[in-house]
Design an enzyme around this catalytic site. Sequence first.
Site, short mmCIF file in Angstrom:
data_model
loop_
_atom_site.label_atom_id
_atom_site.label_comp_id
_atom_site.label_asym_id
_atom_site.label_seq_id
_atom_site.Cartn_x
_atom_site.Cartn_y
_atom_site.Cartn_z
CB SER A 1 -0.94 -0.07 1.06
OG SER A 1 -1.91 0.91 1.02
CG HIS B 1 -6.03 -0.76 -1.11
ND1 HIS B 1 -5.28 -0.27 -1.99
CD2 HIS B 1 -5.41 -0.51 0.04
CE1 HIS B 1 -3.99 0.32 -1.44
NE2 HIS B 1 -4.22 0.00 -0.15
#
Length: 311
Positions: free
Chosen positions: A90, A200
Amino acid sequence: MKLAFVFPGQGSQAVGMGRELFQSSDAARAAFEIVDDACGEAISKLCFEGPEAVLRETKNTQPCLFATSVAVLAACREAGLVPSVVAGHSVGEYAALVAAEAFDVATGAKLVQQRALAMAEAARLHPGSMAAVLGLDARVVKEICDSLNSEGHIVVPANDNCPGQVVISGEAMAIAAAAIVLKERGAKRILPLEVSGAFHSPLMEFAATVLRPVLANFPIVDPKLLVVANVTADYETTAEEVKANLGAQVAGPVRWTETIQRLCGDGYTHFVECGNGKVLAGLIKRIAPEAVVFSVGDPTSLAVVSEGLRQ
């Protein structure tokens, strides 16, 4: 020996992170100072002193994690440790791209700051949540999410972290509905995560829309090291690929299991986690038990890694 550096994401933060390296390493100290200057605020002070509640806010967490990771990277370089491939989980992907020299620390800090603000605003506009699904195959999790989405819900596999651990993300009601079906299909636990939004997932598309033109206008060049991107679990080698993948990443999946499988399949045997905590080390050992994994976050662990990689 083929060496990979990996960089952690949100959830790895803790008050005090990076402080000892700041005190002991000139290179780490310089990295923190660059981030502070680029962000226009005392990111290092927040890393070292908190308070924890402020550190947990997305707009703060991401720049702090980036600062700590690039400081660890600088200290590793200072100690003579050089990887041949990098990946980040991430927001950790931004530190990985600094390692690959796709952009410098100051540029990365500004990008991460913009990303964090955009994701925080997306979470405000489109509230959601995340939950870890333990003990169920990723394919089953995706099948259940796809079924719910076909009924008008928004819930997706966000992070395929390791076998038996998939994080789902989306609308709170959809997460709750998915939890019921996931348990019926054999999930051992559904663990709600303390996050401020549905990261996400499609609920972050606002952040992606904000971030894409920002990425287009920042000085990003072709990486000098191999980088495995979150959204493709494949190597990216050009500046255009980096921009496209970072733009897609905030609303797309973190394919961490596939990332590590790809690296191990390509002969990478040693991994150094650069940043706070040992989250990625634990995930890597579950994905590839044969891998040699170190975590570096302070002078002691750096000395251990330096010695271990010389043997």
